[in-house]
Design an enzyme around this catalytic site. Structure first.
Site, PDB file in Angstrom:
ATOM      1  N   ASN A 116     -21.509  37.014  11.415  1.00 45.55           N
ATOM      2  CA  ASN A 116     -22.590  37.650  10.807  1.00 45.55           C
ATOM      3  C   ASN A 116     -22.004  38.744   9.679  1.00 45.55           C
ATOM      4  OD1 ASN A 116     -25.406  37.505   9.988  1.00 45.55           O
ATOM      5  ND2 ASN A 116     -25.952  39.027  11.544  1.00 45.55           N
ATOM      6  N   LYS A 168       2.468   7.718   4.501  1.00 50.36           N
ATOM      7  CA  LYS A 168       1.863   7.718   3.140  1.00 50.36           C
ATOM      8  C   LYS A 168       1.966   6.422   2.493  1.00 50.36           C
ATOM      9  CE  LYS A 168       2.289  12.450   2.950  1.00 50.36           C
ATOM     10  NZ  LYS A 168       1.188  13.529   2.731  1.00 50.36           N
ATOM     11  N   LYS A 170      -1.647   8.006   2.606  1.00 50.76           N
ATOM     12  CA  LYS A 170      -2.282   8.518   3.494  1.00 50.76           C
ATOM     13  C   LYS A 170      -3.574   7.802   3.545  1.00 50.76           C
ATOM     14  CE  LYS A 170      -3.631  13.179   1.362  1.00 50.76           C
ATOM     15  NZ  LYS A 170      -3.943  14.466   1.701  1.00 50.76           N
ATOM     16  N   LYS A 194       2.996  10.374  11.989  1.00 50.31           N
ATOM     17  CA  LYS A 194       1.645  10.899  11.958  1.00 50.31           C
ATOM     18  C   LYS A 194       0.517  10.605  11.036  1.00 50.31           C
ATOM     19  CE  LYS A 194      -0.183  15.504  10.423  1.00 50.31           C
ATOM     20  NZ  LYS A 194      -0.711  15.101   9.014  1.00 50.31           N
ATOM     21  N   HIS A 287      -3.930  19.578  13.663  1.00 48.73           N
ATOM     22  CA  HIS A 287      -3.827  19.894  12.041  1.00 48.73           C
ATOM     23  C   HIS A 287      -4.908  20.703  11.785  1.00 48.73           C
ATOM     24  CE1 HIS A 287      -3.682  19.282   7.726  1.00 48.73           C
ATOM     25  NE2 HIS A 287      -2.688  18.464   7.992  1.00 48.73           N
TER      26      HIS A 287
END
Length: 449
Positions: A116, A168, A170, A194, A287
Site C-alpha cells: 500500500n 528461437k 520464440k 528452454k 523466469h
C-alpha cells in the site's frame, strides 16, 4: 462525550513509529527502503510513515487502537541515513514484528511490506532495497523444490556450469519444428533447452503438442549422447488449475524439469507449483519476466535482490539473474551480491555489493543463477570466471545464430565451455587469457572457429 484517554485527530507518524533507540530482535523482518520525501517533509516523518502504512497505521487515530497492543504489532523506523551523492534521498530501516505475517506466504509478506505504501502522498519515490528474513520466518517455507546439489545428482553433471539455450524464433514455430530445434541443440552438447517466457499455448503451437515433441527430442538426444538432457517446459497458464494440468502431463511424459514465469504467474501459483515439483521429483526453472517493471528505476520500486530472496522462499531451482556481460543490464558487484544470496547458506552484510543485512538461510537449498541475454562464445571465459560452476549459461541467438545451424552452435558452446573449465583448473587466468583460450580450442573444433 467519550473521554477514555482516546483523542481523535491526525498526528505525526514520527511520534509513534520513529524509534531510533529500538533494538532489533532476531525474529524481526528488517527492511531497507530508499525514501525520497516530498519537499518540506522531514526524513523522520517519511520513514515513520513508511513503517506505519506498511504495518498497523492509518491516516488518523482510531479508537480500536485501544483494543490491541500497538507496541507489540507496529512496524518501527529505527535508523535513517542520507544516501551519499544523492540529494534528498534517505535509507530508512524498518523493523516488522514477525506476528504481522502469515507463515509460508510470500504473497502476504509482500502485501504487507510493499502493498500500500508506494502510493503514499508524502513520498516522491520509494524503493525497497533489501529485506532480512529471520530464520524463524524462512523456516516456515519449503524453499526450492530440490536445490543445487540434488540437481547435480539428478543430472549426474559435476565440476562445470550447465549449458542452456532458448529456442528461437520464440513464437511462430510449429510444435514439430520446435521439437526438432530442441533435439539439434541437445544433440550438439547442451544440457538444457528452454521455452521462452511467452511460449504458453498459442494457436500456432498448443502446449500439449509442444510437450510431446520436446519429450521425444529429449529421449532421442539422451539415447545418442549418453547424457541426461532436459527442456524447460513452460507450464505458466491463465489459471492455477490449468498450470497444474500441464505440469502433471509433463511429469507423465517423464520430463525432468518444468518452468514458470513467477512474477506474471504470481507468488501463490509459484509456491503451489514448487510444492508439487518437490513431491513429484521435477526440477523447477524460474523466469523473471516483468522484473524490470519493478526493479529498473533506481529510486522507485524494488531491487531484484528482494525478488530473488522471495523466489528462494517461494521455491525455484533456477532463476535468471542477468549476465554482467551481454545485452541486458547488470552491474557486476550488485549482480554477484544477489547471486550469492541465491546460492549461499550464509551471506555477510556488504554494502559495496548492495547487501544491507546479514542473511542466514539456515540450510534452505540454494537456487542456480541463470546467465542469459545476448551472450555468445567469446563471453564464455568471463561467464565461467564470474558465475563459477553452480550456474546455467544460457545462449539463445548465441547457439541458434550459428551460420551452420543449431547443432554446430551447440557444439561450439560446449567446446568453449570445456576449454574454459580445463584452463581454469590448470590455473590459467580466464580474465586475461580468455580470448587466447577460445582461439586455441577453435583449432580443434571447426564449429567454434
Amino acid at each position: 462525550k467519550a473521554s477514555v484517554g482516546f483523542k481523535a485527530g491526525v498526528k505525526d507518524y514520527r511520534l509513534t513509529y520513529y524509534t531510533p533507540d529500538y533494538e532489533t530482535k532476531d525474529t524481526d523482518i528488517l527492511a531497507a527502503f530508499r525514501v525520497t520525501p516530498q519537499p518540506g517533509v522531514p526524513a523522520e516523518e517519511a520513514g515513520a510513515a513508511v513503517a506505519a502504512e506498511s504495518s498497523t497505521g492509518t491516516w488518523t487515530t482510531v479508537w480500536t487502537d485501544g483494543l490491541t497492543s500497538l507496541d507489540r504489532y507496529k512496524g518501527r523506523c529505527y535508523h535513517i541515513e542520507a544516501v551519499v551523492g544523492e540529494e534528498n534521498q534517505y535509507i530508512c530501516y524498518v523493523a516488522y514484528p514477525l506476528d504481522l505475517f502469515e507463515e509460508g506466504s510470500v504473497t502476504n509478506m509482500f502485501t504487507s511490506i510493499v502493498g500500500n505504501v508506494f502510493g503514499f502522498k508524502a513520498l516522491r519515490a520509494l524503493r525497497l532495497e533489501d529485506l532480512r528474513i529471520p530464520p524463524a520466518y524462512s523456516k516456515t517455507f519449503q524453499g526450492p523444490p530440490h536445490g543445487i546439489q540434488v540437481e547435480r545428482d539428478k543430472l549426474n553433471k559435476y565440476g562445470r556450469p550447465l549449458l542452456g539455450c532458448t529456442i528461437k524464433p520464440k513464437l511462430g514455430l510449429s510444435a514439430k519444428n520446435y521439437g526438432r530445434a530442441v533435439y539439434e541443440c541437445l544433440r550438439g552438447g547442451l544440457d538444457f533447452t528452454k521455452d521462452d517466457e511467452n511460449v504458453n499455448s498459442q494457436p500456432f503451437m498448443r502446449w500439449r503438442d509442444r510437450f510431446v515433441f520436446c519429450a521425444e527430442a529429449i529421449y532421442k538426444a539422451q539415447a545418442e549422447t549418453g547424457e541426461i538432457k532436459g527442456h524447460y517446459l513452460n507450464a505458466t497458464a491463465g489459471t492455477c488449475e490449468e498450470m497444474m494440468k500441464r505440469v502433471t502431463f509433463a511429469r507423465e511424459l517423464g520430463a525432468p524439469i518444468v518452468m514458470h514465469d513467477y512474477l506474471t504467474g504470481g507468488f501463490t501459483a509459484n509456491t503451489t507449483l514448487a510444492h508439487y515439483c518437490r513431491d513429484n521429483g521435477l526440477l523447477l526453472h524460474i523466469h523473471r519476466a516483468m522484473h524490470a517493471v519493478i526493479d529498473r528505476q533506481k529510486n522507485h520500486g524494488m531491487h531484484f535482490r528482494v525478488l530473488a530472496k522471495a523466489l528462494r522462499m517461494s521455491g525455484g531451482d533456477h532463476i535468471h539473474a542477468g549476465t554482467v556481460v551481454g545485452k541486458l543490464e547488470g552491474e557486476r558487484e550488485m549482480t554477484l551480491g544477489f547471486v550469492d544470496l541465491l546460492r549461499d547458506d550464509f551471506i555477510e552484510k556488504d554494502r559495496r555489493r548492495g547487501i544491507f543485512f546479514t542473511q542466514d538461510w539456515v540450510s534452505m537449498p540454494g537456487v542456480i543463477p541463470v546467465a542469459s541475454g545476448g551472450i555468445h562464445v567469446w563471453h564464455m571465459p568471463a561467464l565461467t570466471e564470474i558465475f563459477g560452476d553452480d550456474s546455467v549459461l544460457q545462449f539463445g541467438g548465441g547457439t541458434i545464430g550459428h551460420p551452420w545451424g543449431n547443432a554446430p552452435g551447440a557444439v561450439a558452446n560446449r567446446v568453449a565451455l570445456e576449454a574454459c573449465v580445463q584452463a581454469r583448473n590448470e590455473g590459467r587466468d580466464l580474465a586475461r587469457e580468455g580470448n587466447e583460450i577460445i582461439r586455441e580450442a577453435a583449432k580443434w573444433s571447426p564449429e567454434l572457429a
